[in-house]
Design an enzyme around this catalytic site. Structure first.
Site, PDB file in Angstrom:
ATOM      1  N   HIS A 136      32.561  58.219  -8.223  1.00 26.65           N
ATOM      2  CA  HIS A 136      31.731  57.484  -7.261  1.00 26.65           C
ATOM      3  C   HIS A 136      31.163  58.431  -6.226  1.00 26.65           C
ATOM      4  O   HIS A 136      31.794  59.409  -5.835  1.00 26.65           O
ATOM      5  CB  HIS A 136      32.532  56.376  -6.569  1.00 26.65           C
ATOM      6  CG  HIS A 136      33.826  56.845  -5.970  1.00 26.65           C
ATOM      7  ND1 HIS A 136      34.961  57.041  -6.732  1.00 26.65           N
ATOM      8  CD2 HIS A 136      34.154  57.173  -4.706  1.00 26.65           C
ATOM      9  CE1 HIS A 136      35.934  57.462  -5.947  1.00 26.65           C
ATOM     10  NE2 HIS A 136      35.473  57.564  -4.716  1.00 26.65           N
ATOM     11  N   HIS A 170      29.676  58.650  -2.288  1.00 25.06           N
ATOM     12  CA  HIS A 170      29.719  57.985  -0.994  1.00 25.06           C
ATOM     13  C   HIS A 170      28.383  58.224  -0.280  1.00 25.06           C
ATOM     14  O   HIS A 170      27.947  59.372  -0.166  1.00 25.06           O
ATOM     15  CB  HIS A 170      30.807  58.591  -0.105  1.00 25.06           C
ATOM     16  CG  HIS A 170      32.213  58.419  -0.609  1.00 25.06           C
ATOM     17  ND1 HIS A 170      33.075  57.478  -0.090  1.00 25.06           N
ATOM     18  CD2 HIS A 170      32.911  59.071  -1.569  1.00 25.06           C
ATOM     19  CE1 HIS A 170      34.251  57.572  -0.708  1.00 25.06           C
ATOM     20  NE2 HIS A 170      34.176  58.535  -1.611  1.00 25.06           N
TER      21      HIS A 170
END
Ligand code: 5GP
Ligand code: ZN
Length: 138
Positions: free
Chosen positions: A102, A104
């Site tokens: 992922h 950010h």
């Protein structure tokens, strides 16, 4: 190793647990981080399970940078941020807690009080050795 079945971000992608969705396409999903560094902190995850950038699925349609730019632009405008950090932790030593890759997107404010990473120094001649070693693995 966490399986797709048990992976928290896979569960969010499958809508088995809720998220505050910001945007999605066929390959990626963006949603608000539940414990933000600053409000509006958004995560971008590939819908296919992979643990970090090095086993990232080869995007067939999405231009990932365009996806991130679209979301980051909305985050900055909505939060009236002065800037943003785009970050990714890869591996536990880097601070990765959720083993599903992922990015950010963190809105930043001039007065948010967050500190940047400290800098280190190279020994004399060391920078050339480090450069050659990294290049040798390409
Ligand atoms: P990491 O440290 O792995 O790079 O970041 C994981 C992030 O996921 C953390 O910032 C954490 O707050 C966020 N997070 C963990 N569990 C959940 C969840 O169930 N929902 C959402 N929206 N974010 C989560
Ligand atoms: Zn997953």
């Amino acid at each position: 190793m966490v399986s797709e079945k048990d992976c928290i971000f896979c569960k969010i992608v499958r809508a088995e647990i809720p998220c505050s969705k910001i945007y999605e396409d066929n390959e990626f999903l963006a949603f608000l981080d539940i414990r933000p560094i600053n409000k509006g902190h958004t995560l971008v995850v590939p819908k296919l399970h992979c643990k970090n950038l090095l086993d990232f699925p080869k995007a067939e349609e999405t231009d990932l940078i365009e996806f991130i730019k679209k979301v980051a632009n909305a985050v900055v405008k909505a939060t009236k941020a002065d800037g943003f950090n785009l970050g990714m932790n890869n591996g536990r030593a880097s601070g990765q807690v959720i083993p599903h890759a992922h990015f950010h997107i963190i809105p930043r404010f001039s007065d948010d009080g967050l500190r940047h990473w400290p800098n280190r120094e190279y020994e004399k001649g060391e920078i050339d050795k480090v450069q050659k070693k990294i290049v040798s693995f390409l």
